[in-house]
Scaffold this motif. Sequence first.
Motif, PDB file in Angstrom:
ATOM      1  N   ALA A 137       0.831  -1.208   0.000  1.00 50.84           N
ATOM      2  CA  ALA A 137       0.000   0.000   0.000  1.00 50.84           C
ATOM      3  C   ALA A 137       0.865   1.257   0.000  1.00 50.84           C
ATOM      4  CB  ALA A 137      -0.925   0.004   1.221  1.00 50.84           C
ATOM      5  N   ARG A 138       0.316   2.336  -0.576  1.00 47.79           N
ATOM      6  CA  ARG A 138       1.020   3.623  -0.564  1.00 47.79           C
ATOM      7  C   ARG A 138       0.844   4.345   0.758  1.00 47.79           C
ATOM      8  NH1 ARG A 138      -0.752   7.433  -5.067  1.00 47.79           N
ATOM      9  NH2 ARG A 138      -2.826   6.891  -4.274  1.00 47.79           N
ATOM     10  N   ALA A 139      -0.143   3.940   1.545  1.00 46.67           N
ATOM     11  CA  ALA A 139      -0.473   4.642   2.785  1.00 46.67           C
ATOM     12  C   ALA A 139       0.715   4.696   3.731  1.00 46.67           C
ATOM     13  CB  ALA A 139      -1.659   3.959   3.467  1.00 46.67           C
ATOM     14  N   LEU A 837      11.241  11.240   6.590  1.00 44.82           N
ATOM     15  CA  LEU A 837      10.092  10.801   7.372  1.00 44.82           C
ATOM     16  C   LEU A 837       8.795  10.967   6.595  1.00 44.82           C
ATOM     17  CD1 LEU A 837      11.120  12.216  10.855  1.00 44.82           C
ATOM     18  CD2 LEU A 837      11.613   9.996   9.836  1.00 44.82           C
ATOM     19  N   ASP A 838       8.909  11.212   5.297  1.00 42.87           N
ATOM     20  CA  ASP A 838       7.779  11.248   4.365  1.00 42.87           C
ATOM     21  C   ASP A 838       7.816   9.949   3.561  1.00 42.87           C
ATOM     22  OD1 ASP A 838       5.917  11.690   2.396  1.00 42.87           O
ATOM     23  OD2 ASP A 838       6.946  13.381   1.477  1.00 42.87           O
ATOM     24  N   SER A 839       6.684   9.262   3.447  1.00 39.84           N
ATOM     25  CA  SER A 839       6.678   7.958   2.775  1.00 39.84           C
ATOM     26  C   SER A 839       7.092   8.048   1.319  1.00 39.84           C
ATOM     27  CB  SER A 839       5.285   7.318   2.875  1.00 39.84           C
ATOM     28  OG  SER A 839       4.316   8.109   2.221  1.00 39.84           O
ATOM     29  N   GLY A 840       6.945   9.212   0.699  1.00 44.17           N
ATOM     30  CA  GLY A 840       7.334   9.351  -0.698  1.00 44.17           C
ATOM     31  C   GLY A 840       8.619  10.111  -0.889  1.00 44.17           C
ATOM     32  N   CYS A 842      11.663   9.275  -1.097  1.00 42.38           N
ATOM     33  CA  CYS A 842      12.691   8.693  -1.951  1.00 42.38           C
ATOM     34  C   CYS A 842      12.160   8.331  -3.331  1.00 42.38           C
ATOM     35  CB  CYS A 842      13.297   7.459  -1.286  1.00 42.38           C
ATOM     36  SG  CYS A 842      14.272   7.849   0.183  1.00 42.38           S
ATOM     37  N   ASP A 843      10.982   8.810  -3.671  1.00 45.36           N
ATOM     38  CA  ASP A 843      10.447   8.537  -4.996  1.00 45.36           C
ATOM     39  C   ASP A 843      11.370   9.116  -6.059  1.00 45.36           C
ATOM     40  OD1 ASP A 843       8.345   7.330  -3.773  1.00 45.36           O
ATOM     41  OD2 ASP A 843       6.877   8.920  -4.194  1.00 45.36           O
ATOM     42  N   LYS A 844      11.362   8.471  -7.222  1.00 52.14           N
ATOM     43  CA  LYS A 844      12.220   8.907  -8.320  1.00 52.14           C
ATOM     44  C   LYS A 844      11.941  10.367  -8.665  1.00 52.14           C
ATOM     45  CE  LYS A 844      13.717   7.564 -12.957  1.00 52.14           C
ATOM     46  NZ  LYS A 844      13.519   6.604 -14.073  1.00 52.14           N
ATOM     47  N   GLY A 845      13.006  11.127  -8.801  1.00 51.60           N
ATOM     48  CA  GLY A 845      12.868  12.532  -9.140  1.00 51.60           C
ATOM     49  C   GLY A 845      12.831  13.456  -7.940  1.00 51.60           C
ATOM     50  N   LYS A 846      12.670  12.924  -6.735  1.00 50.29           N
ATOM     51  CA  LYS A 846      12.652  13.758  -5.543  1.00 50.29           C
ATOM     52  C   LYS A 846      14.082  14.176  -5.177  1.00 50.29           C
ATOM     53  CE  LYS A 846       8.219  13.759  -4.488  1.00 50.29           C
ATOM     54  NZ  LYS A 846       7.705  13.095  -3.285  1.00 50.29           N
ATOM     55  N   PRO A 847      14.255  15.336  -4.538  1.00 51.88           N
ATOM     56  CA  PRO A 847      15.605  15.809  -4.181  1.00 51.88           C
ATOM     57  C   PRO A 847      16.367  14.827  -3.303  1.00 51.88           C
ATOM     58  CG  PRO A 847      14.009  17.585  -3.959  1.00 51.88           C
ATOM     59  CD  PRO A 847      13.213  16.344  -4.226  1.00 51.88           C
ATOM     60  N   ASP A 848      15.686  14.184  -2.351  1.00 52.82           N
ATOM     61  CA  ASP A 848      16.380  13.245  -1.457  1.00 52.82           C
ATOM     62  C   ASP A 848      17.036  12.128  -2.258  1.00 52.82           C
ATOM     63  OD1 ASP A 848      15.383  14.812   0.512  1.00 52.82           O
ATOM     64  OD2 ASP A 848      14.014  13.341   1.362  1.00 52.82           O
ATOM     65  N   ALA A 849      16.296  11.581  -3.226  1.00 56.01           N
ATOM     66  CA  ALA A 849      16.837  10.496  -4.044  1.00 56.01           C
ATOM     67  C   ALA A 849      18.033  10.975  -4.859  1.00 56.01           C
ATOM     68  CB  ALA A 849      15.749   9.938  -4.955  1.00 56.01           C
ATOM     69  N   ALA A 850      17.952  12.204  -5.379  1.00 57.69           N
ATOM     70  CA  ALA A 850      19.033  12.737  -6.210  1.00 57.69           C
ATOM     71  C   ALA A 850      20.308  12.947  -5.395  1.00 57.69           C
ATOM     72  CB  ALA A 850      18.590  14.051  -6.855  1.00 57.69           C
ATOM     73  N   VAL A 851      20.178  13.496  -4.182  1.00 58.39           N
ATOM     74  CA  VAL A 851      21.357  13.757  -3.347  1.00 58.39           C
ATOM     75  C   VAL A 851      22.032  12.453  -2.946  1.00 58.39           C
ATOM     76  CG1 VAL A 851      22.119  14.667  -1.117  1.00 58.39           C
ATOM     77  CG2 VAL A 851      20.490  15.966  -2.498  1.00 58.39           C
ATOM     78  N   THR A 862       9.800   6.132   4.817  1.00 60.17           N
ATOM     79  CA  THR A 862       8.973   5.301   5.689  1.00 60.17           C
ATOM     80  C   THR A 862       8.204   4.215   4.939  1.00 60.17           C
ATOM     81  OG1 THR A 862       7.200   6.955   5.576  1.00 60.17           O
ATOM     82  CG2 THR A 862       8.722   7.093   7.428  1.00 60.17           C
ATOM     83  N   LYS A 863       8.403   4.085   3.629  1.00 59.72           N
ATOM     84  CA  LYS A 863       7.832   2.934   2.938  1.00 59.72           C
ATOM     85  C   LYS A 863       8.590   1.669   3.321  1.00 59.72           C
ATOM     86  CE  LYS A 863       7.757   4.305  -1.400  1.00 59.72           C
ATOM     87  NZ  LYS A 863       8.055   5.743  -1.422  1.00 59.72           N
ATOM     88  N   GLY A 864       9.821   1.822   3.804  1.00 68.50           N
ATOM     89  CA  GLY A 864      10.607   0.694   4.293  1.00 68.50           C
ATOM     90  C   GLY A 864      10.845   0.846   5.783  1.00 68.50           C
ATOM     91  N   ASP A 865      11.589  -0.096   6.360  1.00 71.70           N
ATOM     92  CA  ASP A 865      11.917  -0.039   7.788  1.00 71.70           C
ATOM     93  C   ASP A 865      13.067   0.942   7.969  1.00 71.70           C
ATOM     94  OD1 ASP A 865      12.475  -0.426  10.431  1.00 71.70           O
ATOM     95  OD2 ASP A 865      12.298  -2.597  10.363  1.00 71.70           O
TER      96      ASP A 865
END
Length: 883
Positions: A137-139, A837-840, A842-851, A862-865
């Motif tokens: 789930a995305r929740a 601490l936002d479930s999304g 690390c989604d592709k294209g987000k700044p966190d993922a890029a850094v 938070t989609k993972g442990d």
Amino acid sequence: MARIDPRGKVNRALLFGVPDYDFTRPEHPFGVSGDLPAVEHNLDGLRQALRAGGVFTEEGITVTRPRTVDEFDRYLDAAVEAAEGLLLLYFSGHGAVPSTGDELWLLMRRATIVPGTESVFRGAVPWKSVLTVLSGARAERVVVILDCCYAGNASAAWDVLGSAGRQRISLLMSVQANNRVDAGDGDTPTPFTAELVRLLRDGEIGFDELADRLRAHMSAHHTTLREPPEPWEPQSRSATSGSDVLLAAPPARPPGTPPPSLLAEPYGNGNGNGGRRPPAQPARARGGSRAAARRPGGRGRLLPLTGRRGLAAVIGVPAAIAGLIATGLAVLDGWGGAPCKPPLELRLLTDPDLEPTLRKAAQAYLTSSANRTGGGCRRSGITVYSAGAAATVTAFSRQSDPWQRPTGDETNPQRDIGPQPDIWIPASFASADRARLSSPERTYVTLEADPEPFAYSPVVLAVPQDLAEPATARVASLAALTEAVRKREARAELRRTDPENTDAGLLATIGLYGAGPGERDPASAERGVAQPGPPSRTGTELLCTLPDDDAVDERTSALVPEFLLKTAVGCDSATRTGRTAEYPVDVPGLSPTFVRVRWQGADRDKEARDSAVAGFRTWLTGKGATAAGSGAPGGLAVFGQDGFRSGSGGHRPLGGGDFGALADPGQLPGPAFPSAMTDALKRYREANGPGRVLFLLDSSGSMGGLWEGPGGAPGIITQSLAGLGPQDEYGVWGVASEPGGSRPYGEVLGFGKHQREEAQRTITASAQVKDLEADPYRALAAALDHMAQRGTDDHRPQLIVYITDDEDNNRLTEGGRLGDLLASARTRRIPVVMASLDSGGCDKGKPDAAVSEASGGRCLDTKGDLVARLRDEVARTGTGGEG
């Protein structure tokens, strides 16, 4: 404890209820026991309570009475897709448990019982599959509430769920495992849901408080339908993130005002149930009156359904027990036979590499004659789960007290390892010795290991077929074998699994480091197996991820257990290069060993538990009846099918088949010595010297709701310090500042060497949320400069960790800031872990993922442990830990 408040987000409540069944006894011999009119009251009362609770809107609540599994699945998929904040799933109806296992099944309206088969039920949904769907789930959070007989059996699947699923999913079960419950008289809700609704209407409440109050009320006022009756004790599993979730916050009412009636409004909301419907009429049950359906005594005893072939099904029958069942299909009280009692459940903990094979073995045992009484009843059930090998050894040797009674959030084996096992099967005989307490500290566990392993698998060099030696040259030292591969391919690479997670990875490390004159410097040995990102956690993961790049696949060898060349083929469709086993004589082999685990004070059912463990041990280790179609007895047949060898003698293969292994490679290495494993793990942790870690803690005003408790931002940092030792250097910055301030952070913990307990106290006391904004660009740029200056004269491992809610990411992306930061990160090559601490986050294209990608670090959300994965990342940089 921190509490997630989902109000204002896209929340969904999906209420499943099955009050009526199409096939009931005695009209239908394979039907269920009867209708459940109380379920109708459950659905209406809970819908009203949730609507008044302020978390769910009218449109966000779906009530449905599914006739079929397909209908159930359609509503579940829609809710899983729609929910972004909180997803709540509720089920009320018949619950059932098959005779060949303890898995819970949820019976839909058209459910029937199929006698003489192992699957037992048609028209029923396996709880395990529901849990799998919810895991995707995305929740941000998922809450499941089950009000049915045997609801407590749902905990077994949750306990072995992946850490990412357990981190987000909370489970509330109306009754303990293997127990039925009273469904009331049909004029009111079931006792459990009636109290559930009352608590949701009574004031602001979160999941953990709701579970505690329900447990206290039900155990004090009700008993289960067992003979003799037991206190009715709802069970729960809280999400392992460490934060609670708000379920209801109804408007306050004046003191002394009673809560609104549970039935204040007409039935149904027309949402998913085909329109409004009147209250169910309790006077008549399908197939006869309810009064006639009750047996003398009023409670309704459990009616085990015994098939013609001796296989039994146990159906949950709340309230009324109805029906005479066709001769040969049932054994009822007073009908000349005794019903099967719920079998004793055993818990088996093992190494992650062994878990798939042991699951197969446990399933085979459950259906074998060795697990049957003379009357055809099952003697025991078995729950199989795994945990990291090094953490398990530490938990047994130094954490047996908190394993029984967790006293804090930093050390909690119940959370990090799993429930206390009855049986432990490590992958190495030496691990049982390593796990025994050698200091004078008090221990609460006793480990009784068999004198020898029951199976064996050498750790082999799995070489691409085009680079493999001829059969006569496949047995040599690890150094000789790898050198021969390099002569054939100058760019040849070597991979090994995480030594912290599996015994196989640690045994491979013994060979990599060598001994005596051939001993290698751990740092240079680790450079020889370096790979992008962290090492694979299991051999199966390693073999299945190698083919991601054709060129890498064709030149890379892997140190893995031999049996995985046969079983780790679930990724066949992606595999482009076959591999052949070569046998390093200086790498100890896997030696699975049966260990009986005894816990202090756990002796209430000692004799029965000892008998159940002994029965499984006898069958598993080779003393049981011969399995059909195999020359190996009992559980060894399963191990043989998976490519294992015998545990003693010449380590002959237990099964056949050509899977790239040599049937007789000659004398194979024996098990490792405990001291060798302990030394290799210590040297691995210290291979690159002490590490440096700088934590950036977003302390801006938006973090206020994500601050308190072990799941709050400071608590996440203090838990991750477990991977750092006294020689490591680390510090914490609080990231929040006045616009235009001289620096974008304040010091929470000075950078340097620390004693862990003192550092944790300082962080807890000093970290404070400020009514300011964070500037992640300036903070990360300053952190990269700070760490680069400290690492100019050495090659010690370094790491930056930034924990944030991403609320101020606009200040990271404005102008050309993000591009500048990414360029700096690529140049510095200091890994940055972005912990969102936002479930999304690390989604592709987000700044966190890029850094994180630019720096060679990891992005966690938070989609993972998040907590467990961050501990792993920090531990790979530091030298802390035990085991």
